[in-house]
Scaffold this active site. Structure first.
Site, PDB file in Angstrom:
ATOM      1  N   SER A 148      13.023  -4.446  -1.449  1.00 24.04           N
ATOM      2  CA  SER A 148      13.518  -3.843  -2.693  1.00 24.04           C
ATOM      3  C   SER A 148      13.743  -2.365  -2.444  1.00 24.04           C
ATOM      4  CB  SER A 148      12.497  -4.025  -3.821  1.00 24.04           C
ATOM      5  OG  SER A 148      12.834  -3.238  -4.955  1.00 24.04           O
ATOM      6  N   TYR A 162       3.697  -3.383  -6.310  1.00 24.23           N
ATOM      7  CA  TYR A 162       5.016  -3.924  -5.974  1.00 24.23           C
ATOM      8  C   TYR A 162       5.754  -2.985  -5.014  1.00 24.23           C
ATOM      9  CZ  TYR A 162       9.748  -5.763  -6.543  1.00 24.23           C
ATOM     10  OH  TYR A 162      11.006  -6.283  -6.316  1.00 24.23           O
TER      11      TYR A 162
END
Length: 257
Positions: A148, A162
């Site tokens: 990401s 995350y």
């Protein structure tokens, strides 16, 4: 040269394939002639997606919970029993957790790290015999890890585990790629920006009006963007691409500096 981007006849595995980016990649693979296994925790949702995707090719659902080591190993065993060779492994399954820094819980850290990092390493490890059997010097087997842009730039969210996990995915991709290149297994990563998905739906109401203008390409990611990139990384065209992270964000990271 006309077959440079072909994945016809290949066997692909996509974790977290019941929705979002995973389902987008699965459809792209199926429409281009691959046999695709998809996994997810929720059986009903998984089977519904597999039934819909079966209109485009052979899509096989396998329920799997990658939130534990036992679940990861059980999924690997189920694949080993079905396929002697696996050409493509897409490690897409992911989890996220948001909480203020002062209150961020340990279980929110551990859950995300298990799914986003640990399962990638151990699922790839368990499937190495099938990946080695599929790869050749001319056209290696492929592992694609979904990272990401949150692992590259400041996320502007309180998703601490995350963003840390996605940074770890990028480094793990580099590390494993060097070690496995000699086994005819190419490992690369994709770092998506803003794509509509279950994980980002809570942001869409707030962001969908501003995101297109804040992204240099002035739109959100689309299915063709992620599927096309995954197809490239799985085809003969990328046989010499190894250990890299392709940023797929419409220019957002470049703009952030």
């Amino acid at each position: 040269m006309k077959d440079l981007f072909s994945i016809a006849g290949k066997v692909a595995v996509i974790t977290g394939g019941s929705r979002g980016i995973g389902a987008m990649i699965a459809r792209g693979f199926l429409e281009n002639g691959a046999k695709v296994y998809i996994s997810a925790r929720k059986e009903e949702e998984l089977n519904t997606t597999a039934k819909a995707l079966s209109a485009f090719g052979e899509c096989v659902p396998i329920v799997a919970d990658l939130g534990s080591q036992a679940g990861t190993e059980a999924f690997a065993q189920a694949l080993q029993e079905r396929e002697p060779q696996i050409d493509i492994l897409v490690n897409n399954a992911g989890a996220s957790w948001g909480a203020p820094l002062d209150d961020f819980p340990e279980n929110g850290w551990d859950k995300v790290m298990q799914v986003n990092v640990k399962s990638i390493f151990f699922l790839t490890q368990k499937l190495l015999p099938q990946l080695r059997a599929a790869g050749s010097q001319e056209d290696p087997a492929r592992v694609i890890n979904i990272a990401s842009i949150n692992g590259i730039t400041y996320p502007k969210l309180t998703n601490y585990s995350y963003s840390a996990s996605k940074a770890a995915v990028i480094q793990l991709t580099r590390h494993m790629a060097v070690d496995l290149a000699g086994d005819n297994i190419n490992i690369n990563a994709i770092a998506p920006g803003f794509f509509p998905s279950k994980m980002t739906e809570y942001l869409l109401d707030e962001e969908e009006e501003t995101a297109p203008t804040s992204i240099p390409r002035q739109r959100l990611g689309q299915a063709e963007d992620i599927a096309g990139t995954a197809i490239y990384l799985s085809s003969r065209a990328s046989a010499w691409v190894c250990g890299h992270t392709l940023v797929l964000d419409g220019g957002a990271v470049a703009q952030a500096g």
